[in-house]
Write an enzyme that holds these catalytic residues in place. Structure first.
Site, PDB file in Angstrom:
ATOM      1  N   ASP A 334      66.410  44.324-122.086  1.00  0.00           N
ATOM      2  CA  ASP A 334      65.710  45.526-121.616  1.00  0.00           C
ATOM      3  C   ASP A 334      65.870  46.632-122.658  1.00  0.00           C
ATOM      4  OD1 ASP A 334      64.578  47.628-120.233  1.00  0.00           O
ATOM      5  OD2 ASP A 334      65.588  47.174-118.338  1.00  0.00           O
ATOM      6  N   ARG A 336      64.023  49.547-122.498  1.00  0.00           N
ATOM      7  CA  ARG A 336      63.422  50.781-121.990  1.00  0.00           C
ATOM      8  C   ARG A 336      64.355  51.975-122.178  1.00  0.00           C
ATOM      9  NH1 ARG A 336      61.589  48.629-116.192  1.00  0.00           N
ATOM     10  NH2 ARG A 336      63.615  47.606-116.458  1.00  0.00           N
TER      11      ARG A 336
END
Length: 407
Positions: A334, A336
């Site tokens: 991830d 983000r």
């Protein structure tokens, strides 16, 4: 590990620094230096002690000046390392000695030299860095260029030396890649600073990052009328949008969703994920309350981009879960970044939020960046035959507090 400001000071003094990347990426350490300080002794040290491939990260504009094209038409490298055609300076003989490689590097950064001063191919390997540095690509190429720029900042340029660095992967004595403990020992043995790419990303964000409110308008939707506001990140120039309803400023907690772009789910109605359903449910909740904000961040595919997300989908078609799919194509699970979401909320005057999310990492990130989360509002989704495995993976491997509704 050292602080980034210590590494900047070392670079400014012409010393080498070790830069490590994420364990889920290449998981390696590179010996790095500002190219203007490269000597035959430095090249010999890299070749003798680090033992990896010696490369020269450079800015795109300088590579264009030298007419250095990509090494291959289709880049199939796992991490898209942007090799150009290799070179030797025309005044070298074989080009391979430490003396001649050092000489070629010095000529590459000498802005009085042009394309006809080099032979191709050669023994020095230029690499093209992304314009946004580590905020655009989390690689050693970008990291060393960022360090060069940071170390030269505020110093008058009287050398006519282009921005460039020199890097070399560090191997163990048995030829295997040196990992964290070995790199720490290497740094201690040779009295070198060691930082990570993640350290540099955090440093640049703290020092440089901001957002600019560009424009606003009214957006009527089936959920009601929203104010639509456009933002641009000052460094990366990424564009984000916000939907607000009612007065969201002030100390009273506001209903909030920070939603990462998912073209396939949000626009195409994909059943492979729960993104589109979460997006619609968040708008419905905000509309019902009559006051709220939805921050729409342009970070497709958990930050890896649309095409890479589709490649991850292809791996998932073979039974690989969403986490391992990202890892197999060379990215963290991830990527983000919710810091920009926090900056946008601050610009809107938001102080406290009731955050619509199942992701505890999102709560942690928002709070670390100055927005108080007074309450988590779970967002329930309807599982289907296409996304059940995906949702279970988010529960088990990404620790999402997800309440599955059986189909």
């Amino acid at each position: 590990m050292n602080r980034v400001d210590e590494a900047i000071k070392a670079f400014r003094a012409g010393k080498m620094v070790i830069i490590t990347d994420h364990p889920e990426r290449e998981n390696e350490g590179d010996l790095c230096i500002d190219a203007q300080f490269v000597t035959p002794e430095i090249i010999n040290f890299m070749a003798h002690f680090a033992c990896g491939l010696i490369c020269v990260p450079m800015e795109q504009r300088r590579l264009q000046e030298l007419e250095l094209q990509p090494m291959v038409y289709t880049n199939e490298d796992n991490h898209r390392t942007a090799f150009t055609v290799s070179v030797d300076h025309k005044e070298t003989t074989t080009g391979i000695s430490a003396f001649e490689r050092s000489y070629t590097i010095q000529k590459l950064i000498d802005t009085s030299c042009g394309p006809f001063d080099f032979r191709k191919p050669g023994h020095v390997f230029p690499l093209a860095g992304c314009t946004g540095g580590v905020l655009e690509r989390q690689g050693h190429t970008e990291a060393v260029l960022d360090l060069v720029k940071l170390s030269r900042s505020g110093i008058p340029d009287v050398t006519n030396k282009a921005v460039a660095g020199v890097i070399c992967e560090i191997l163990n004595s048995d030829g295997s890649m040196a990992r964290q403990k070995s790199l720490e020992n290497f740094a201690k043995t040779h009295n070198l600073c060691m930082i990570s790419v993640d350290d540099l990303i955090r440093y640049r964000k703290e020092q440089e990052c901001g957002v600019t409110r560009e424009t606003e308008t009214i957006l009527p939707t089936k959920y009601g009328n929203f104010k639509l506001i456009g933002y641009t990140e000052n460094i990366t120039k990424k564009e984000h949008v916000v939907l607000t309803m009612g007065d969201v400023s002030g100390a009273r907690p506001v209903l909030c969703r920070i939603h990462s772009e998912c073209l396939t789910g949000d626009a195409f109605g994909s059943l492979r994920c729960d993104c589109g359903e979460q997006f619609k449910e968040a708008l419905r909740l905000i509309s019902t309350e009559g006051r709220g904000v939805l921050v729409y961040l342009r970070q497709e595919g958990r930050g890896i981009g649309l095409i890479n997300k589709l490649k991850a989908y292809a791996l998932q078609d073979t039974g690989v879960d969403t986490v391992d799919a990202n890892l197999q194509i060379g990215f963290p699970a991830d990527m983000r970044d919710y810091r920009v979401g926090a900056l946008i909320l601050k610009d809107l005057g938001v102080q406290k939020v009731r955050l619509i999310t199942n992701n505890p990492q999102k709560i942690k990130s928002i709070e670390q960046n100055g927005i108080q989360v007074s309450q988590r509002i779970p967002i329930c989704v309807q599982a289907n035959e296409y996304n059940t495995f995906y949702l279970q993976t988010k529960q088990k491997r990404m620790c999402h507090q997800l309440e599955l509704i059986d189909r």
